[in-house]
Design an enzyme around this catalytic site. Structure first.
Site, PDB file in Angstrom:
ATOM      1  CE  LYS A 185      -2.601  10.638   3.178  1.00 33.82           C
ATOM      2  NZ  LYS A 185      -3.396   9.749   1.917  1.00 33.82           N
ATOM      3  CE  LYS A 232     -14.057   6.037   0.735  1.00 43.43           C
ATOM      4  NZ  LYS A 232     -13.178   6.065   1.883  1.00 43.43           N
ATOM      5  CG  HIS A 235      -2.169  -0.828   1.210  1.00 41.03           C
ATOM      6  ND1 HIS A 235      -3.164  -0.692   0.732  1.00 41.03           N
ATOM      7  CD2 HIS A 235      -2.106  -2.196   1.559  1.00 41.03           C
ATOM      8  CE1 HIS A 235      -3.954  -1.911   0.903  1.00 41.03           C
ATOM      9  NE2 HIS A 235      -3.115  -2.723   1.376  1.00 41.03           N
ATOM     10  CB  THR A 268     -10.043   4.666  -1.298  1.00 42.68           C
ATOM     11  OG1 THR A 268      -9.610   5.074   0.012  1.00 42.68           O
ATOM     12  CG2 THR A 268      -9.439   3.608  -1.703  1.00 42.68           C
ATOM     13  CE  LYS A 326      -6.388  13.972   0.457  1.00 43.32           C
ATOM     14  NZ  LYS A 326      -6.474  12.632  -0.519  1.00 43.32           N
ATOM     15  NE  ARG A 327      -4.422  10.028  10.188  1.00 41.08           N
ATOM     16  CZ  ARG A 327      -3.590   9.290  10.958  1.00 41.08           C
ATOM     17  NH1 ARG A 327      -3.954   7.828  10.942  1.00 41.08           N
ATOM     18  NH2 ARG A 327      -2.649   9.623  11.591  1.00 41.08           N
TER      19      ARG A 327
HETATM   20  C1  26V Z   1       2.425   4.985   6.796  1.00 45.43           C
HETATM   21  C2  26V Z   1       3.507   6.357   7.088  1.00 45.43           C
HETATM   22  C3  26V Z   1       4.153   5.859   8.357  1.00 45.43           C
HETATM   23  C4  26V Z   1       5.387   6.839   8.521  1.00 45.43           C
HETATM   24  C5  26V Z   1       5.112   8.231   8.033  1.00 45.43           C
HETATM   25  C6  26V Z   1       4.755   8.174   6.354  1.00 45.43           C
HETATM   26  C7  26V Z   1       3.670   7.032   6.022  1.00 45.43           C
HETATM   27  C8  26V Z   1       3.158   7.382   4.892  1.00 45.43           C
HETATM   28  C9  26V Z   1       2.039   6.379   4.589  1.00 45.43           C
HETATM   29  C10 26V Z   1       1.928   5.245   5.601  1.00 45.43           C
HETATM   30  C11 26V Z   1       0.559   4.365   5.158  1.00 45.43           C
HETATM   31  C12 26V Z   1       0.896   3.280   4.722  1.00 45.43           C
HETATM   32  C13 26V Z   1      -0.159   2.343   4.388  1.00 45.43           C
HETATM   33  C14 26V Z   1      -1.253   2.961   3.914  1.00 45.43           C
HETATM   34  O1  26V Z   1      -2.031   3.374   4.654  1.00 45.43           O
HETATM   35  N1  26V Z   1      -1.598   3.203   2.479  1.00 45.43           N
HETATM   36  C15 26V Z   1      -2.678   3.717   1.905  1.00 45.43           C
HETATM   37  O2  26V Z   1      -3.337   2.622   1.539  1.00 45.43           O
HETATM   38  C16 26V Z   1      -4.687   3.034   0.784  1.00 45.43           C
HETATM   39  C17 26V Z   1      -5.355   1.942   0.419  1.00 45.43           C
HETATM   40  O3  26V Z   1      -4.916   1.026  -0.606  1.00 45.43           O
HETATM   41  C18 26V Z   1      -4.332   3.730  -0.357  1.00 45.43           C
HETATM   42  O4  26V Z   1      -5.610   4.580  -1.186  1.00 45.43           O
HETATM   43  C19 26V Z   1      -3.422   5.073  -0.036  1.00 45.43           C
HETATM   44  O5  26V Z   1      -3.030   5.762  -1.456  1.00 45.43           O
HETATM   45  C20 26V Z   1      -2.286   4.450   0.864  1.00 45.43           C
HETATM   46  O6  26V Z   1      -1.560   5.703   1.273  1.00 45.43           O
END
Ligand code: 26V
Length: 801
Positions: free
Chosen positions: A540, A646, A346, A642, A534-535
């Site tokens: 982002k 929406k 992801h 996603t 979003k987060r």
């Molecule tokens: C985690 C972290 C933790 C450290 C700081 C940077 C960072 C950046 C991203 C993440 C999230 C990793 C996993 C995640 O949630 N990915 C999301 O998954 C969604 C479903 O597939 C996708 O639509 C998003 O684009 C993706 O960011």
């Protein structure tokens, strides 16, 4: 009890008195919610049992979707809708003087996820059940989901989330099915009848107790299971300090971890991961052995999908069970494991890829570590044969290197399928991030563009639009979302377009009312609602959005005649508690909001709203009310997104970079129906010699807004936004905010100009709704089923054609 309205009313009143020990007149909304919830849970039981029996009898291949997060949101209306009893219950309650909407508000969101990854898992459960596939979720029953966010003086403050405060009506505790999960201790290697036998001794055991939640498909009598594991003390603890043991045990399922930058010390997080995996696999194997007398054919009947690397210990755990419990040899166990496990990636952000130091991993999970070590040794030998002498490559690809266990490498080696979540993302994995692995396992790689369940994100959350669609093209789109494309017939139908406009206005007014009630700020529903929810992450680029707002504010101040279509900018975002920079961005948004909203000079033309505590239930109110969807990540960084889907499904137009699934949205709606700007992914990835200060010096609009971060313009603490200023100028703007600024300002100008032409805008909006069917998670799930899981489709084809 749900056969007709009168029967429902009778049962409801009886149950309420029995459950709450009160008369109906004395009952509270909470009592009414509890009563209704329990009635629905019981009603679903019959189909739940039947579904399980059907699966057992047919011995169908089952999918287990292992995920550390399931972001379910609320379930009341969703369940009523899927069970086909929504209208009956709504009317029955109405007769009793109860408004179902108010009862709905009693329910807490099950917020067991951070964002996209967890919500995707929840959408997948809905699609699996609605398409009649035997697919189940396995997760953790966190006592506290993602924190509750309050904004105090512009700052984010985190409070513990308490979704279980009133008990959970949907779950069923199954204490008799508990599994013991061992941690710590030693592994004794013995020889028995010429075989090596491994005994895990002195382990500290934690009991994993399943809580099952029924997952009802859309009006099809299929009810799958989401099994959430709760950590409890083992019933026969052997412990000196029993209270300490209890506390430590329960802490394993106490909190969901925020997706923070990886912290080496988070031993509890690794404990959670093994807890989920060990309990889930043991229970899957136990179920399997009820029907089969050996594990030789396990992979023909079971698929285990791992949602990112968090459950990747499923690979060594399955090896352990096959060998240590099932008595299989290494080679056969490896063949079975690598035909059972499939994996979704992801993110490509290196800071988000999981690694664990051996010094934490090995003592906590001694037997699992031995197996991972052996997998690594064998893999490195294979690499040596393929690339003799290429030490650098072997070092790069090893599963264990530099005292770290690399979870993504374990997933790549131990699974038969690796997929990205949007076409561009998968290409980046193949060509760059995972290229070494792609060279040796090209057949494993595939793309599965994400999707969202149109039943929650349109049918349930935007009933007015759903009704309009059904009136126009009939109800077939509910089961066949690609049928939404038939809406294109209405592109030149002015009556239809007016209805579309009217619905958007009403949804905007509803959101405006909520904002007024919550914040006291009144916003005008005839302005453009421009939304970024979003987060909060640097990639982002919420910052780009804020800098643009500051620029617009400056323009209007400089020139009160400046032509600008009135806009309301709406934000919703949680920042990880330890993510300093992200929290500063929240403060910045709120500081800008405070200034802009209180300046009579821009009154009625510009408003900025930060909605606190963004979550699924709030999202359901926001998407239907949006005109503009902000999807402005630095190209190549957002795996899919996603939220973008929406918004589109609810008729908002995207302002976006060519990143993640935006690329595919553009392909479907055409470039005239989306606002694309900024650097492209390959331009970002190959950019040579970016110097952000040059953009600062040569573009006076940029200079002005960046200087305003620290020159006291906001009359806040002087150095409040220093970290943001530094990221842009001192650290050379890692996410190309200043590089894309001009392009963003221009596209935003175009958005305003387009909105003036109402008819054009509505046609574009209709095109987005009509093309959104592809982004239903039903399509995504069918692709997983056809290409990865290969589960039997006989049943669902019979039901759906
Ligand atoms: C985690 C972290 C933790 C450290 C700081 C940077 C960072 C950046 C991203 C993440 C999230 C990793 C996993 C995640 O949630 N990915 C999301 O998954 C969604 C479903 O597939 C996708 O639509 C998003 O684009 C993706 O960011």
């Amino acid at each position: 009890m749900f056969s007709n309205k009168e029967a429902f009313k009778r049962h409801f009143l009886q149950r309420l008195e029995m459950m709450c020990g009160k008369s109906f007149a004395e009952s509270t909304k909470d009592d009414q919610f509890d009563t209704l919830g329990h009635m629905i849970r019981e009603y679903v039981s019959k189909d739940w049992i039947n579904t399980n029996e059907r699966y057992r009898a047919a011995d169908e291949r089952q999918v287990y979707y292992l995920s550390i997060e399931f972001l379910l949101g609320r379930l009341l209306r969703h369940n009523l809708m899927n069970l086909g009893i929504e209208e009956l219950v709504e009317e029955g309650l109405h007769d009793l003087g109860i408004d179902l909407k108010q009862i709905e508000d009693v329910e807490s969101d099950a917020g067991l996820g951070n964002g996209g990854l967890g919500r995707l898992a929840a959408c997948f459960l809905d699609s699996l059940a609605s398409l009649n596939f035997p697919g189940h979720g396995c997760g953790i029953r966190y006592k506290h989901g993602l924190f509750e966010q309050k904004i105090i003086e512009g700052f984010q403050v985190e409070l513990p989330e308490l979704w279980l405060r009133h008990g959970q009506v949907w779950e069923v505790r199954k204490a008799d099915l508990a599994i013991e999960v061992p941690f710590w201790g030693n592994v004794k290697v013995l020889e028995e009848n010429g075989r090596l036998v491994f005994q895990h001794t002195n382990a500290e055991k934690i009991s994993a107790v399943p809580y099952d939640i029924p997952v009802a498909g859309f009006k099809n009598q299929t009810v799958n299971t989401l099994r959430l594991w709760n950590a409890e003390p083992s019933p026969f603890p052997f412990h000196k300090d029993i209270l300490k043991y209890k506390r430590e045990t329960e802490s394993v399922s106490e909190f969901l971890y925020p997706d923070d930058t990886h912290d080496e010390g988070k031993i509890l997080r690794l404990k959670q991961q093994y807890f989920l995996v060990c309990a889930s696999i043991s229970s899957i194997v136990r179920g399997y052995l009820k029907k089969h007398d050996s594990l030789h054919d396990f992979h023909r009947h079971v698929c285990i999908h791992i949602n990112d690397t968090h459950p990747v210990l499923a690979i060594p755990e399955l090896m352990r069970i096959l060998m240590d419990v099932g008595g299989l040899g290494w080679d056969e166990a490896w063949d079975i494991t690598t035909q059972t496990i499939s994996y979704t990636n992801h993110t490509t952000l290196s800071e988000a890829l999981e690694t664990w130091p051996i010094r934490i991993f090995q003592p906590l999970l001694p037997r699992i570590y031995m197996i991972v070590n052996e997998i690594n040794e064998r893999f490195c030998q294979k690499l040596w044969q393929l690339f003799p002498g290429d030490w650098k490559r072997i070092e790069r690809m090893a599963i264990i290197a530099h005292d770290q266990v690399k979870m993504a490498h374990l997933a790549l080696v131990g699974s038969y399928s690796v997929n990205g979540v949007a076409a561009l993302h998968t290409e980046i994995l193949k060509k760059r991030e995972m290229n070494d692995f792609y060279q040796i396992f090209p057949e494993k790689f595939n793309n599965k563009t994400n999707g969202i369940t149109h039943r929650r994100w349109l049918l349930k959350s935007n009933p007015m639009l759903a009704d309009l669609v059904t009136e126009a093209i009939g109800p077939s789109w509910i089961r066949q979302p690609e049928e939404l494309s038939r809406l294109l017939e209405y592109q030149n139908d002015s009556v239809f377009l007016t209805q579309l406009d009217d619905i958007k206005k009403r949804n905007k007014q509803k959101l405006a009312d909520r904002i007024q009630a919550q914040t006291g700020i009144s916003i005008d529903s005839s302005t453009i609602f421009d939304v970024q929810v979003k987060r909060l992450h640097a990639y982002k680029r919420q910052l780009l959005n804020v800098l643009h707002i500051m620029h617009i504010y400056n323009r209007i101040k400089e020139d009160p005649q400046y032509l600008f279509y009135p806009r309301t900018f709406i934000f919703g975002a949680k920042a990880s508690p330890g993510y300093y920079y992200a929290k500063k961005i929240i403060k910045l948004i709120n500081t800008v909001a405070e200034k802009v909203n209180n300046d009579p000079a821009v009154h009625d033309r510009l408003k900025v709203i930060f909605l606190e505590n963004y979550r699924v239930s709030l999202a359901e109110e926001i998407f239907p009310a949006a005109d503009v969807s902000e999807q402005i990540s630095t190209a190549s960084k957002e795996a899919s997104g996603t939220g973008n889907m929406k918004f589109m499904m609810n008729g908002a137009l995207t302002v976006g970079t060519l990143d993640g699934a935006n690329v595919e949205i553009k392909e479907r709606v055409g470039e005239n129906n989306i606002f694309i700007f900024g650097l492209k992914a390959d331009e970002v990835l190959n950019y040579q010699g970016y110097r952000s200060v040059e953009f600062f010096h040569y573009d006076k609009r940029i200079r002005k807004v960046v200087e305003q971060l620290t020159n006291g313009f906001f009359a806040d603490v002087d150095d409040e936004f220093e970290a943001i200023y530094d990221s842009l100028l001192m650290q050379n703007d890692q996410y190309f905010v200043l590089r894309d600024f001009d392009s963003y300002v221009n596209i935003q100008k175009k958005v305003g100009q387009t909105y003036v032409n109402k008819e054009k805008w509505l046609k574009m909006s209709l095109m987005n709704i009509a093309q959104s069917g592809y982004f239903s998670s039903d399509r995504t799930i069918k692709e997983y089923v056809d290409d990865i899981w290969k589960i039997d489709q006989a049943d669902y084809t019979r039901l759906y054609h």
